[in-house]
Scaffold this motif. Structure first.
Motif, short mmCIF file in Angstrom:
data_model
loop_
_atom_site.label_atom_id
_atom_site.label_comp_id
_atom_site.label_asym_id
_atom_site.label_seq_id
_atom_site.Cartn_x
_atom_site.Cartn_y
_atom_site.Cartn_z
N ALA A 1 94.16 95.38 100.25
CA ALA A 1 95.19 94.13 100.56
C ALA A 1 95.18 92.96 100.24
CB ALA A 1 95.32 94.42 102.34
N PRO A 2 96.19 91.80 100.37
CA PRO A 2 96.80 90.67 100.22
C PRO A 2 95.22 89.53 100.85
CG PRO A 2 98.25 90.92 99.83
CD PRO A 2 98.12 91.92 100.21
N TYR A 3 94.46 89.19 99.90
CA TYR A 3 93.43 88.65 101.17
C TYR A 3 92.69 88.84 102.18
CZ TYR A 3 97.00 85.31 98.64
OH TYR A 3 98.14 84.73 97.84
N GLN A 4 92.50 90.02 101.90
CA GLN A 4 91.78 90.56 102.95
C GLN A 4 90.31 90.28 102.84
OE1 GLN A 4 92.50 93.47 104.45
NE2 GLN A 4 90.03 93.49 105.13
N LEU A 5 89.74 89.55 102.11
CA LEU A 5 88.32 88.94 102.38
C LEU A 5 88.49 87.98 103.08
CD1 LEU A 5 86.62 89.48 98.17
CD2 LEU A 5 86.75 91.07 101.03
N GLU A 6 89.26 87.11 102.94
CA GLU A 6 89.16 86.36 104.04
C GLU A 6 89.75 85.47 105.49
OE1 GLU A 6 90.67 84.85 99.06
OE2 GLU A 6 90.90 86.06 100.32
N ARG A 7 90.91 87.41 104.90
CA ARG A 7 91.19 87.19 106.13
C ARG A 7 90.27 88.07 107.51
NH1 ARG A 7 97.78 89.24 104.75
NH2 ARG A 7 98.16 86.74 104.52
N ALA A 8 89.55 88.98 106.81
CA ALA A 8 88.24 89.35 107.85
C ALA A 8 87.03 88.16 107.70
CB ALA A 8 88.30 90.42 106.81
N GLY A 9 87.06 87.01 107.57
CA GLY A 9 86.18 86.68 107.40
C GLY A 9 86.61 85.49 108.79
N PHE A 10 87.60 85.13 108.73
CA PHE A 10 88.54 83.69 109.52
C PHE A 10 88.06 83.40 111.04
CE2 PHE A 10 92.90 83.32 107.15
CZ PHE A 10 92.64 82.77 105.85
N LEU A 11 88.04 84.33 111.71
CA LEU A 11 87.62 84.57 113.12
C LEU A 11 85.77 84.49 113.28
CD1 LEU A 11 90.73 86.22 114.67
CD2 LEU A 11 90.00 83.96 114.73
N PRO A 12 85.47 85.86 112.09
CA PRO A 12 84.00 85.71 112.87
C PRO A 12 83.19 84.48 111.84
CG PRO A 12 84.64 87.42 111.06
CD PRO A 12 85.78 86.40 111.41
N SER A 13 83.86 84.23 111.04
CA SER A 13 82.95 82.94 110.48
C SER A 13 82.78 81.71 111.79
CB SER A 13 83.61 82.26 109.10
OG SER A 13 84.74 81.87 109.54
N VAL A 14 83.99 81.70 112.18
CA VAL A 14 83.71 80.31 113.25
C VAL A 14 83.13 80.87 114.59
CG1 VAL A 14 85.50 79.00 114.70
CG2 VAL A 14 85.91 79.77 112.28
N TRP A 15 83.41 82.04 114.86
CA TRP A 15 83.52 82.73 116.53
C TRP A 15 81.22 82.75 116.16
CZ3 TRP A 15 86.63 87.72 116.15
CH2 TRP A 15 87.49 87.34 117.04
N PHE A 16 80.75 82.45 114.91
CA PHE A 16 79.28 82.63 114.62
C PHE A 16 78.85 81.06 115.47
CE2 PHE A 16 75.16 81.06 112.91
CZ PHE A 16 74.40 82.20 113.37
N MET A 17 80.04 80.60 115.40
CA MET A 17 79.16 78.84 114.63
C MET A 17 79.63 78.50 116.20
SD MET A 17 78.34 77.93 111.60
CE MET A 17 78.38 76.34 111.95
#
Length: 640
Positions: A116-132
């Motif tokens: 999908a368009p921007y699949q990697l970015e969109r899959a990373g938005f939430l978990p990257s912030v949740w971890f922090m």
């Protein structure tokens, strides 16, 4: 379920770590292994996979939708490597699988993945912030502060605050509009509750006092809705303001002190402050600025840093280049008379790297593990932002770096090896942070490289490292031991995990990346020994920076034209589905307005700015459209 996990193991000679073929008899699968990124692939990016059970010769493959036998794409994998970049399905809701046939083994089927368009970015938005959010000391998902820093098991070289700034500057629309889930008032009440009893951990002697001081002496964030990345930034910066001296608990000979790498992080906040004014007061900014300026030279940040650390990742070469460039901009903005000294420091450090740091020595690059990206983020930003101020030879040094990477990545995994002798990965260490942080370096270098072939190959290798992190590796597993904690659509995570309820307690954190295969499992020995299974905040912050650079790389201005209807603008950017893209319009360098582009399809955004909004324009005026902030902004220009 893929067929390749049904396998029989027999006693035989071990697999040669540096070889390209599977040792006879060491591992006998009952079907082909088909190793893919379980997270998926961006539609318009390189899409590759590995068949480690067919490292020699060719096998055929075909792609179907999950649960459907109809072939949608066919091809051939040669010497273990398959490429389906030309597969660009329009149905982004479906998941797909790759079937491999031939080569003397029964058919193997990959785990499902999305395209999908921007699949990697969109899959990373939430978990990257949740971890922090979750890994914060004292106020996260475990009330402890192992190591005494703002994040559990953090250190002076964790780079939490820079990674948050990277994310925010690279894609402000997304990181401003993600769910705001952290309540300052609730956390303050928690910390001062009589029932609040944090556990005792190594080097945490001042952590409780620092936490209470943070809530009583540091101005709270302003505004009714504060994004999580801003709350995390406020926490990290405020904690260090009241507790700046720390000591790495993992055998570091350096004493408790204000480390230069701690202070270097402050430059990112100071640089970004004009974009953060709605959440941080001028008074707060001035306090941070005064502290930073008073200690910058004292901590040696104006000096050439010649120390190259071990594979622990403590002292990555080049770490001071970008912070000095950022502080140079801050000093100019503040009209400080000595602003040039920060540019000179960045110049001197870069010149030393060009003249004295051998990129042929693995320790100087991949050997810096999760901290390696500090080298290229500094060098590439210097070259891109200050081409006329950069030392002679910088372009050639980045070219050399690219040549080394390309040379060491010529294998069926597209994996940048530590060396071409016996080490595929960093010796002895868990290098999940190196794999996670490598795309940042490769994509930044690709933006500098002028040779089209090398640029394309760097892009392939960069995406291959996202793939490796997400499953395209000799275990065919995602790097998260608990992928159900924050990651979507992952079938198989790393099968073994670290001890629970110790150190940072990252099993309680969403978005934790834990481990990847080491040399013992390459090129294909899934029964090889695991590396250290523990995740680390340092690994996740490296991932943050790669996600940010990917945001920047895929922020692609397309066209800007003017006709009788007005100004027509087309742009591509990795937003969340349904968002509009805000572009800042400047006329002759002065901000005029913000326009919002609507999604035209999965990847393009367009707008027509009416003539009525462009009143006062005259021939010769220059219109500039911008998305992204600071050194991560992209722009289009049109002269009327």
């Amino acid at each position: 379920m893929p067929k390749h996990f049904i396998a029989s193991l027999i006693l035989a000679a071990g697999l040669a770590a540096g070889g390209q073929t599977m040792a006879q008899g060491s591992f006998t699968p009952e079907a082909h292994w088909v190793c893919v990124s379980q997270t998926g692939y961006n539609t318009n990016a390189p899409k590759r996979f590995t068949v480690p059970t067919a490292m020699q010769g060719t096998v055929s493959f075909y792609i179907t939708a999950e649960g459907d036998g109809t072939p949608l794409f066919k091809g051939t994998a040669s010497n273990g490597l398959g490429d389906f970049t030309a597969f660009t399905p329009t149905d982004t809701r479906k998941r797909y699988v790759i079937h491999v046939q031939g080569g003397g083994l029964p058919e193997g089927v990959s785990y499902p993945f999305r395209v999908a368009p921007y699949q990697l970015e969109r899959a990373g938005f939430l978990p990257s912030v949740w971890f922090m959010n979750d890994a914060r000391s004292m106020t996260g998902t475990h009330h402890s502060a192992y190591g005494g820093c703002p994040w559990r098991d953090g250190t002076y070289y964790s780079y939490e605050m820079p990674s948050l700034i990277w994310l925010f500057l690279s894609n402000p629309k997304v990181y401003t509009e993600l769910p705001a889930t952290i309540s300052y008032d609730s956390l303050k009440a928690l910390v001062f509750s009589p029932d609040y009893k944090p556990t005792k951990e190594r080097n945490d002697e001042s952590a409780l006092a620092a936490t209470k001081k943070y809530f009583t002496t540091i101005e709270k964030p302003m505004g009714k809705r504060v994004p999580d990345v801003i709350m995390d930034l406020h926490w990290g910066l405020g904690y260090y303001m009241v507790n700046p001296e720390t000591q790495d608990p993992s055998g570091d000979p350096l004493p408790k002190q204000l480390h230069p790498q701690t202070l270097a992080q402050f430059a990112y906040f100071l640089y970004a402050y004009p974009e953060l004014k709605q959440w941080f007061s001028e008074k707060y900014y001035r306090q941070v600025l005064s502290f930073t300026l008073n200690n910058w030279q004292k901590t040696g940040l104006l000096d050439v840093q010649r120390q190259v650390g071990t594979t622990k990742g403590r002292h990555a070469p080049g770490f001071s280049v970008l912070p000095n460039l950022l502080l140079f901009e801050v000093a100019k903005r503040e009209h400080l008379p000595d602003a040039a000294k920060y540019m000179q420091a960045a110049y001197n450090q870069t010149a030393w790297i060009i003249d004295s740091l051998s990129l042929q020595v693995p320790l100087n690059t991949k050997g810096q593990r999760m901290s390696e990206y500090n080298l290229m983020t500094g060098l590439a930003t210097f070259r891109l932002q200050y081409p006329d101020k950069a030392p002679a030879g910088l372009q050639q040094k980045i070219n050399e770096w690219a040549d080394v990477v390309i040379n060491r990545s010529d294998n069926p995994w597209d994996f940048r090896r530590y060396d071409l002798d016996s080490n595929w990965t960093v010796p002895a260490m868990n290098e999940v942070g190196n794999v996670a942080g490598f795309p940042a370096s490769a994509l930044l270098a690709a933006a500098v490289i002028k040779d089209p072939g090398k640029k394309a190959r760097l892009e392939q290798i960069a995406y291959a490292h996202f793939d490796n992190l997400y499953g395209r590796n000799p275990l065919n597993v995602h790097a998260a031991h608990h992928p159900e904690m924050g990651f979507e659509g992952i079938t198989k995570g790393y099968p073994r995990g670290y001890h629970e309820n110790v150190t940072a307690r990252l099993e309680l954190c969403r978005g934790t990346i834990s481990c990847v295969p080491g040399t013992e499992m390459y090129p294909f020995n899934p029964t090889g020994k695991d590396r250290h299974l523990e995740g680390w905040v340092n690994h996740n912050t490296a991932w943050n920076v790669s996600l940010a650079v990917l945001n920047w790389y895929d922020n692609r201005p397309q066209t800007i034209t003017r006709d009788k209807d007005g100004l027509k603008i087309s742009w591509q950017a990795p937003l969340m589905e349904g968002q509009t893209l805000p572009l800042t319009l400047l006329v002759n360098g002065v901000v005029k307005t913000t326009v919002h582009l609507k999604p035209a399809n999965g990847s393009d955004y367009t707008v027509v700015v009416p003539v009525s909004q462009l009143k006062g324009l005259k021939q010769g005026d220059k219109i500039t459209a911008v998305y992204g902030l600071g050194f991560l902004a992209k722009k289009l220009e049109l002269t009327i």
